[in-house]
Design a protein around this motif. Structure first.
Motif, PDB file in Angstrom:
ATOM      1  N   UNK A  27       0.831  -1.203   0.000  1.00  0.00           N
ATOM      2  CA  UNK A  27       0.000   0.000   0.000  1.00  0.00           C
ATOM      3  C   UNK A  27       0.869   1.259   0.000  1.00  0.00           C
ATOM      4  N   UNK A  28       1.961   1.221   0.743  1.00  0.00           N
ATOM      5  CA  UNK A  28       2.898   2.357   0.766  1.00  0.00           C
ATOM      6  C   UNK A  28       3.452   2.635  -0.626  1.00  0.00           C
ATOM      7  N   UNK A  29       3.833   1.572  -1.329  1.00  0.00           N
ATOM      8  CA  UNK A  29       4.354   1.721  -2.693  1.00  0.00           C
ATOM      9  C   UNK A  29       3.285   2.267  -3.633  1.00  0.00           C
ATOM     10  N   UNK A  30       2.040   1.799  -3.466  1.00  0.00           N
ATOM     11  CA  UNK A  30       0.947   2.268  -4.323  1.00  0.00           C
ATOM     12  C   UNK A  30       0.668   3.751  -4.098  1.00  0.00           C
ATOM     13  N   UNK A  31       0.695   4.185  -2.846  1.00  0.00           N
ATOM     14  CA  UNK A  31       0.458   5.595  -2.536  1.00  0.00           C
ATOM     15  C   UNK A  31       1.520   6.483  -3.184  1.00  0.00           C
ATOM     16  N   UNK A  32       2.747   5.998  -3.202  1.00  0.00           N
ATOM     17  CA  UNK A  32       3.836   6.727  -3.841  1.00  0.00           C
ATOM     18  C   UNK A  32       3.583   6.846  -5.346  1.00  0.00           C
ATOM     19  N   UNK A  33       3.130   5.751  -5.949  1.00  0.00           N
ATOM     20  CA  UNK A  33       2.811   5.742  -7.383  1.00  0.00           C
ATOM     21  C   UNK A  33       1.691   6.726  -7.698  1.00  0.00           C
ATOM     22  N   UNK A  34       0.645   6.696  -6.885  1.00  0.00           N
ATOM     23  CA  UNK A  34      -0.502   7.590  -7.106  1.00  0.00           C
ATOM     24  C   UNK A  34      -0.067   9.049  -7.012  1.00  0.00           C
ATOM     25  N   UNK A  35       0.778   9.344  -6.035  1.00  0.00           N
ATOM     26  CA  UNK A  35       1.278  10.709  -5.852  1.00  0.00           C
ATOM     27  C   UNK A  35       2.055  11.184  -7.077  1.00  0.00           C
ATOM     28  N   UNK A  36       2.909  10.308  -7.611  1.00  0.00           N
ATOM     29  CA  UNK A  36       3.708  10.672  -8.787  1.00  0.00           C
ATOM     30  C   UNK A  36       2.830  10.882 -10.022  1.00  0.00           C
ATOM     31  N   UNK A  37       1.854   9.978 -10.211  1.00  0.00           N
ATOM     32  CA  UNK A  37       0.969  10.107 -11.368  1.00  0.00           C
ATOM     33  C   UNK A  37       0.113  11.365 -11.282  1.00  0.00           C
ATOM     34  N   UNK A  38      -0.335  11.668 -10.069  1.00  0.00           N
ATOM     35  CA  UNK A  38      -1.145  12.874  -9.872  1.00  0.00           C
ATOM     36  C   UNK A  38      -0.351  14.124 -10.250  1.00  0.00           C
ATOM     37  N   UNK A  39       0.929  14.121  -9.924  1.00  0.00           N
ATOM     38  CA  UNK A  39       1.746  15.301 -10.225  1.00  0.00           C
ATOM     39  C   UNK A  39       2.087  15.408 -11.709  1.00  0.00           C
ATOM     40  N   UNK A  40       2.094  14.273 -12.419  1.00  0.00           N
ATOM     41  CA  UNK A  40       2.522  14.287 -13.822  1.00  0.00           C
ATOM     42  C   UNK A  40       1.379  14.311 -14.835  1.00  0.00           C
ATOM     43  N   UNK A  41       0.364  13.435 -14.658  1.00  0.00           N
ATOM     44  CA  UNK A  41      -0.643  13.310 -15.728  1.00  0.00           C
ATOM     45  C   UNK A  41      -2.095  13.461 -15.284  1.00  0.00           C
ATOM     46  N   UNK A  42      -2.357  13.391 -13.965  1.00  0.00           N
ATOM     47  CA  UNK A  42      -3.746  13.436 -13.531  1.00  0.00           C
ATOM     48  C   UNK A  42      -3.863  14.124 -12.174  1.00  0.00           C
ATOM     49  N   UNK A  43      -3.854  15.461 -12.180  1.00  0.00           N
ATOM     50  CA  UNK A  43      -3.845  16.227 -10.919  1.00  0.00           C
ATOM     51  C   UNK A  43      -5.041  15.960 -10.008  1.00  0.00           C
ATOM     52  N   UNK A  44      -6.162  15.529 -10.586  1.00  0.00           N
ATOM     53  CA  UNK A  44      -7.361  15.308  -9.777  1.00  0.00           C
ATOM     54  C   UNK A  44      -7.450  13.931  -9.152  1.00  0.00           C
ATOM     55  N   UNK A  45      -6.448  13.080  -9.385  1.00  0.00           N
ATOM     56  CA  UNK A  45      -6.504  11.695  -8.915  1.00  0.00           C
ATOM     57  C   UNK A  45      -6.487  11.618  -7.385  1.00  0.00           C
ATOM     58  N   UNK A  46      -7.373  10.809  -6.831  1.00  0.00           N
ATOM     59  CA  UNK A  46      -7.452  10.671  -5.372  1.00  0.00           C
ATOM     60  C   UNK A  46      -7.791   9.230  -5.015  1.00  0.00           C
ATOM     61  N   UNK A  47      -7.715   8.932  -3.731  1.00  0.00           N
ATOM     62  CA  UNK A  47      -8.116   7.608  -3.253  1.00  0.00           C
ATOM     63  C   UNK A  47      -9.630   7.599  -3.045  1.00  0.00           C
ATOM     64  N   UNK A  48     -10.304   6.713  -3.749  1.00  0.00           N
ATOM     65  CA  UNK A  48     -11.745   6.551  -3.574  1.00  0.00           C
ATOM     66  C   UNK A  48     -12.028   5.890  -2.226  1.00  0.00           C
ATOM     67  N   UNK A  49     -11.278   4.835  -1.943  1.00  0.00           N
ATOM     68  CA  UNK A  49     -11.456   4.144  -0.679  1.00  0.00           C
ATOM     69  C   UNK A  49     -10.552   2.927  -0.596  1.00  0.00           C
ATOM     70  N   UNK A  50     -10.362   2.453   0.624  1.00  0.00           N
ATOM     71  CA  UNK A  50      -9.566   1.253   0.856  1.00  0.00           C
ATOM     72  C   UNK A  50     -10.509   0.168   1.365  1.00  0.00           C
TER      73      UNK A  50
END
Length: 262
Positions: A158-181
């Protein structure tokens, strides 16, 4: 306006496909218009939807690479009563072909743009790895639903996934968020599962769904019959859990909509 949710976790075997199929069916049963996109070359979501991955003429490959029209490739007669863009081994070739394209990270986002508002929910079943298919899914998504088992290695993943989401949000999808766990394959008798569950709630708060998906034989059996659990055994604990999750997601979406209007 339709909501696009990528169901992702870089760790395999956590219930991504089970969640996609059963959540899509549960939401469709509440009269929501739902589309499921199978971006995993294993094609398990396709088979679990009652569609034979070996005989389909069109898959996500045609959507991403050949740019066929949506109506040409969508399957509307599935066991879960939702629409489907199928996946099979051809999707592996799509990942390779995507490397040849300009703006390859947003091919799926562009393909979904014309039909997004035709649906209440669009779910994308991602492969269990960070590749160009997963990047396309996350670029197209409004949010990410993360299924995970409550065990130690899952926390690391999960830690690795959060890092990936953060990077993608900064590069290609600024609105990306966690819907839920979503806690899957949950056994409340397991002390470690309870400990990890408590850690998740402490760290992520209300991002953790109240609904938990139990270990359930019927959930495991249903795919071999080509049907979501609610049509295989609607009285099973697994089927009831996904119906409860659907209700929780609808309530959250309605609350979010009210806040935006206010």
């Amino acid at each position: 306006m339709g909501k696009v949710i990528a169901v992702a976790n870089q760790k395999g075997g956590v219930g991504k496909t089970t969640t996609c199929v059963n959540l899509a069916a549960s939401l469709a049963a509440t009269k929501r218009k739902v589309l499921l996109i199978d971006l995993d070359p294993q094609g398990n979501a396709t088979m679990g939807s009652g569609v034979d991955k070996y005989s389909v003429e069109n898959t996500a490959y045609e959507l991403l690479v050949e740019e066929k029209s949506f109506d040409e490739i969508v399957y509307r007669d599935t066991a879960g009563k939702y629409d489907l863009i199928a996946g099979n081994g051809d999707v592996t070739a799509a990942e390779i072909k995507l490397m040849e394209f300009f703006a390859r990270e947003i091919r799926l986002r562009n393909a979904l743009a014309p039909i997004k508002d035709d649906y209440d929910f669009i779910f994308i079943d991602c492969p269990p790895s960070l590749n160009m298919l997963t990047v396309n899914a996350m670029s197209a998504a409004d949010s990410i639903l993360v299924p995970m088992q409550c065990e130690y290695y899952a926390l690391e993943g999960l830690t690795a996934l959060m890092d990936t989401i953060s990077k993608l949000a900064s590069m290609v999808n600024p609105g990306l968020s966690i819907e839920g766990i979503l806690r899957t394959m949950y056994d409340p008798r397991n002390r470690l599962a309870n400990d990890v569950s408590d850690q998740l709630k402490q760290h992520f708060g209300d991002k953790v769904y109240r609904t938990v998906i139990p270990r359930n034989v019927r959930l495991a059996e249903a795919p071999s019959f080509g049907a979501p659990a609610m049509y295989y055994d609607k009285s099973s604990a697994g089927a009831k859990a996904y119906l409860a999750l659907a209700g929780e997601i609808i309530r959250r979406a309605e609350q979010h909509s009210k806040l935006e209007q206010a």
